[in-house]
Write an enzyme that holds these catalytic residues in place. Structure first.
Site, PDB file in Angstrom:
ATOM      1  N   CYS A  94       0.833  -1.209   0.000  1.00 29.88           N
ATOM      2  CA  CYS A  94       0.000   0.000   0.000  1.00 29.88           C
ATOM      3  C   CYS A  94       0.865   1.256   0.000  1.00 29.88           C
ATOM      4  CB  CYS A  94      -1.008  -0.043   1.141  1.00 29.88           C
ATOM      5  SG  CYS A  94      -2.455   0.962   0.764  1.00 29.88           S
ATOM      6  N   HIS A 196      -4.272  -4.995   0.750  1.00 33.33           N
ATOM      7  CA  HIS A 196      -3.784  -5.456   2.061  1.00 33.33           C
ATOM      8  C   HIS A 196      -3.906  -6.983   2.193  1.00 33.33           C
ATOM      9  CE1 HIS A 196      -3.197  -1.635   4.425  1.00 33.33           C
ATOM     10  NE2 HIS A 196      -3.602  -1.212   3.239  1.00 33.33           N
ATOM     11  N   GLU A 198      -2.836  -8.826   4.369  1.00 33.49           N
ATOM     12  CA  GLU A 198      -2.893  -9.281   5.765  1.00 33.49           C
ATOM     13  C   GLU A 198      -4.272  -9.119   6.391  1.00 33.49           C
ATOM     14  OE1 GLU A 198      -1.912  -6.388   4.752  1.00 33.49           O
ATOM     15  OE2 GLU A 198      -2.807  -4.958   6.135  1.00 33.49           O
TER      16      GLU A 198
HETATM   17  N1  LIG Z   1      -3.212   1.619   3.593  1.00 30.44           N
HETATM   18  C1  LIG Z   1      -2.323   2.450   3.099  1.00 30.44           C
HETATM   19  O1  LIG Z   1      -1.119   2.262   3.177  1.00 30.44           O
HETATM   20  C2  LIG Z   1      -2.852   3.734   2.514  1.00 30.44           C
HETATM   21  C3  LIG Z   1      -1.819   4.509   1.775  1.00 30.44           C
HETATM   22  C4  LIG Z   1      -2.254   5.931   1.526  1.00 30.44           C
HETATM   23  N2  LIG Z   1      -2.212   6.694   2.717  1.00 30.44           N
HETATM   24  C5  LIG Z   1      -3.629   5.941   0.897  1.00 30.44           C
HETATM   25  O2  LIG Z   1      -4.585   6.262   1.578  1.00 30.44           O
HETATM   26  O3  LIG Z   1      -3.791   5.614  -0.234  1.00 30.44           O
END
Ligand SMILES: NC(=O)CC[C@H](N)C(=O)O
Ligand SMILES: C=C(O[C@@H]1C=C(C(=O)O)C=C[C@H]1O)C(=O)O
Length: 758
Positions: A94, A196, A198
């Site tokens: 992410c 994600h 996880e």
């Molecule tokens: N879950 C994250 O790492 C989000 C990354 C970034 N802050 C976004 O909102 O896209």
């Protein structure tokens, strides 16, 4: 060994466990600011060779803000500038992935349709690279995975450096857009995913990590044989490393004198006993934790001893001081925590508890009870982490009482399931009190004085609303609109995925109204709930009708502790039209389920800090309460080397009251909530904290202080004939929220407590 760099996300420990479980390797987790920029080069030289690869985790913010990514952003830059050297492979997740793409020339934009806690099919693209024999996605199979992002790397104009490896289709009305979900660097050993793996609702996370593990092994980099002292050094940087956390349980003592008898009071319910004692003496020198309904089997009445029982007070306004007093006496001894060798109040509590601890085996020949004596009390929101104290103002004329614990040696414990009472004392030589109390209660039972129908008690209390001197002030709607907008901006900028925005209501009650009357009205008539409490300290009074258990821990036979969280997130008001079925339809929508999922993942992360096995035993079940329906999940784990209190310390404030990621959200909320002047610099006080018990046998239950009224006896807003009571309420704001809906939900929650007075 694998290095995980955390950017203060609330899902990092879940990722650590996923990597450790998929690979069997040790994972060292550091924050992205564990090292200062001037140490980065040394870090690369000394420590990086220890690792087989680096995982750069998710987090709030934008990769272009150096502060949001810290060493992670610098690493990508360093790789770009030194392509010829042997590099330790990197896997970005992410924010870690966005940061990689950004360093190699790509824009990171706001998403058209932001997805927080939403499940989407991730669709692999063919990777034509023939230089590696392993692929991140070896098949073309789609996998449902969870997305938490406001930002994305536009797929249509990726630079040549980045090879796309997967995407998802985002349908918006009649248009479908492809959103980049994974990629790799064309020539460097750097890979990443936007989603994600996880999350509890993502599939194939283990396979993904295994695939990357195999890819990383093919690169020429081989983790160096590490000198033990270097390993020791890096382990000390791990976010889990805490020297002061060791807790020493004393050996079971065989000579603990205690008194415990089952007493037969077939008609008496906990409130009836308390009410009888109050009516008889005009006093409420009892502390009540009452479960009127499932899912809690037990109620506890604690009887502190006047002038004897120790009361611990701590205020975050004077973080380094603990005050010790005796119940009912005004004098307090002030102790300097540092001078006593304690890092903070939690370390003091642990040491103090060790001295009072009685192993459960001591009571083995009797019925197993949740509480035999111990502490009852509360901890405010500010006792939790991430608060910026310099911005807070005290709510009282002196320092605000934030932690209050009274040591209870005498108690009555009620088993709702078996309608059985137990009278207990762990106070030495206390048989006389036990006899007197037991005679008193049995006498009252025989005389029919406990045959009080709860409904009768409730209706016999004068309706508080008849007192026309009651005044209250709702939070300012215009200010709330601004607060809501501010939340939306942070949700869109990627700083937060969910913000639990709360406000407080000022309630002016004539000083003559006794708190016990408020308890009766609130919890019997207006808002019966599974975790109600009545706690009257000299400086703060809490009357709670909470539906939400935060955390409980119990000892298991092997001396471990089973811990359980029960977050609530997702709310629908009960109306004649909205029954369980209708509520379920509303609650099983992406908005409400996303809200709940984010908190489930956050709590798994809080628990994984010290626990290696965590299970989600209930996911988004719809439960019915007096005035609303809610989505509830249950997260369980078993702790071995740490203790329940460590879990409490590291998981406050409750995630359901902050939103995710917790640190950034708490910081943002503090400023946003400060817009309503009643909060004194964004201070929530007792509201949003926890209250409950901690038995001498090291078992505990803490509920979240919501749907509650509370009062500081020294509140800045008290007037001569009036006392200022406060009611807090709020709800999770997400990108799917509408201002009116959130305001209405907040008012429903305020009303569940306010109904007692209107
Ligand atoms: N879950 C994250 O790492 C989000 C990354 C970034 N802050 C976004 O909102 O896209
Ligand atoms: C913030 C409150 O409640 C919290 C928020 C909820 C939600 O957003 O759905 C549900 C339960 C609580 O965790 C409150 O009652 O004041």
């Amino acid at each position: 060994m694998i290095l995980l760099i955390d950017s203060y996300d609330s899902f990092t420990n879940n990722l650590r466990l996923l990597i450790a479980e998929s690979t069997g390797e040790e994972v060292i987790t550091i924050h992205n600011d564990t090292f200062e920029p001037e140490q980065y080069s040394d870090f690369v030289k000394s420590y990086l060779p220890l690792f087989e690869y680096i995982v750069i985790g998710p987090g709030p913010g934008h990769p272009e803000n150096a502060k949001d990514v810290g060493i992670a952003g610098w690493l990508y830059k360093h790789y770009k500038q030194n392509p010829g050297t042997t590099l330790v492979p990197i896997f970005g997740v992410c924010l870690g992935f966005q940061s990689m793409c950004n360093e190699f020339g790509n824009r990171v934009n706001r998403l058209h349709s932001i997805r927080h806690g939403q499940v989407y099919d991730v669709i692999p693209l063919s990777d034509t690279d023939s230089s590696v024999s392993h692929k991140l996605f070896p098949t073309k199979e789609k996998t449902p995975c969870v997305r938490y992002h406001s930002l994305h790397v536009p797929m249509e104009d990726l630079t040549d450096d980045i090879v796309p490896l997967a995407y998802c289709d985002d349908v918006n009305g009649s248009t479908t857009t492809r959103v980049l979900m994974a990629g790799r660097h064309r020539s460097l050993p750097i890979y990443g995913v936007q989603y994600h793996p996880e999350s509890v609702c993502s599939s194939s996370g283990i396979e993904l990590v295994k695939n990357f593990h195999a890819i990383a092994k093919e690169y020429p980099h081989v983790a160096a044989d590490s000198p033990p002292q270097l390993l020791d050094e890096i382990r000390r940087f791990d976010i889990r490393y805490r020297e002061d956390h060791k807790f020493h349980s004393p050996e079971p003592s065989t000579d603990t004198a205690y008194y415990m008898v089952p007493i037969s009071l077939p008609t008496a319910k906990p409130v009836a006993i308390c009410d009888y004692l109050y009516k008889k003496s005009g006093k409420t020198d009892f502390f009540l934790l009452n479960s009127a309904s499932n899912p809690c089997q037990w109620s506890i009445i604690g009887f502190p001893v006047l002038g004897e029982s120790c009361v611990i007070t701590h205020s975050t306004d004077e973080n380094n001081i603990v005050e010790l007093g005796k119940f009912g006496l005004p004098e307090r001894q002030r102790l300097d925590l540092q001078a006593l060798g304690h890092a903070d109040i939690w370390s003091y509590l642990k040491k103090t508890f060790e001295k009072a601890y009685i192993p459960p085996a001591t009571f083995d020949k009797h019925q197993k009870l949740p509480f035999y004596g111990g502490y009852m009390g509360l901890a405010s929101y500010e006792e939790g982490q991430h608060i910026r104290f310099e911005k807070l103002k005290s709510m009282t004329n002196g320092s605000t009482p934030d932690l209050k614990l009274v040591h209870i040696e005498r108690s009555l414990v009620y088993d709702h399931e078996n309608n059985q009472w137990y009278l207990l004392s762990i106070k030495p030589d206390d048989s006389q009190w036990c006899k007197d109390m037991s005679d008193e209660l049995l006498g009252a039972e025989n005389d029919g004085k406990l045959v009080i129908n709860l409904a009768n008690i409730a209706s016999s209390v004068k309706d508080l609303a008849e007192d026309e001197n009651i005044e209250f002030e709702l939070p300012d709607r215009k200010t709330y609109q601004k607060q809501f907008q501010a939340c939306q901006e942070y949700l869109h900028s990627g700083d937060s995925y969910e913000l639990c925005l709360t406000t407080q209501l000022k309630l002016k009650l004539p000083a003559k109204i006794h708190p016990w009357e408020i308890y009766l009205i609130l919890t019997l008539r207006k808002n019966p709930s599974p975790y109600s409490c009545f706690m009257l300290f000299d400086d703060v009074i809490l009357i709670s009708s909470s539906p939400e258990r935060f955390l409980s821990w119990q000892q298991t036979s092997g001396g471990k502790r089973k811990v359980e969280f029960r977050p609530i997130k997702g709310t629908v008001k009960k109306t004649p039209e909205v029954d369980l079925k209708a509520a379920t339809d509303i609650l099983r929508t992406p908005k409400e389920m996303g809200e709940n999922l984010m908190i489930v993942d956050l709590i798994r992360h809080d628990l994984y800090l010290y626990v290696d096995k965590v299970e989600v035993s209930l996911l988004m079940s719809v439960e019915e309460y007096s005035t609303m329906f809610q989505l509830v999940s249950v997260i369980r784990g078993e702790i071995d080397h740490k203790h329940g209190i460590d879990v409490l310390e590291c998981s406050l404030p409750p995630g359901s009251m902050t939103g995710a990621p917790k640190k950034r959200s708490v910081e943002l909320l503090q400023d946003i909530e400060a817009m309503q002047p009643i909060t004194n610099g964004g201070r929530r006080g007792v509201y949003s904290g926890v209250c409950g018990y901690w038995s001498v046998t090291d078992e505990a239950v803490w509920s979240v202080v919501i749907r509650s009224v509370f009062h500081y006896t020294d509140d800045k807003h008290n007037l001569d004939q009036y006392k200022l009571w406060r009611i807090g309420a709020g709800g999770a704001i997400t990108v799917l929220s509408e201002e009116k809906g959130e305001w209405d939900e907040m008012v429903v929650k305020l009303t569940s407590a306010l109904l007692s007075f209107t």
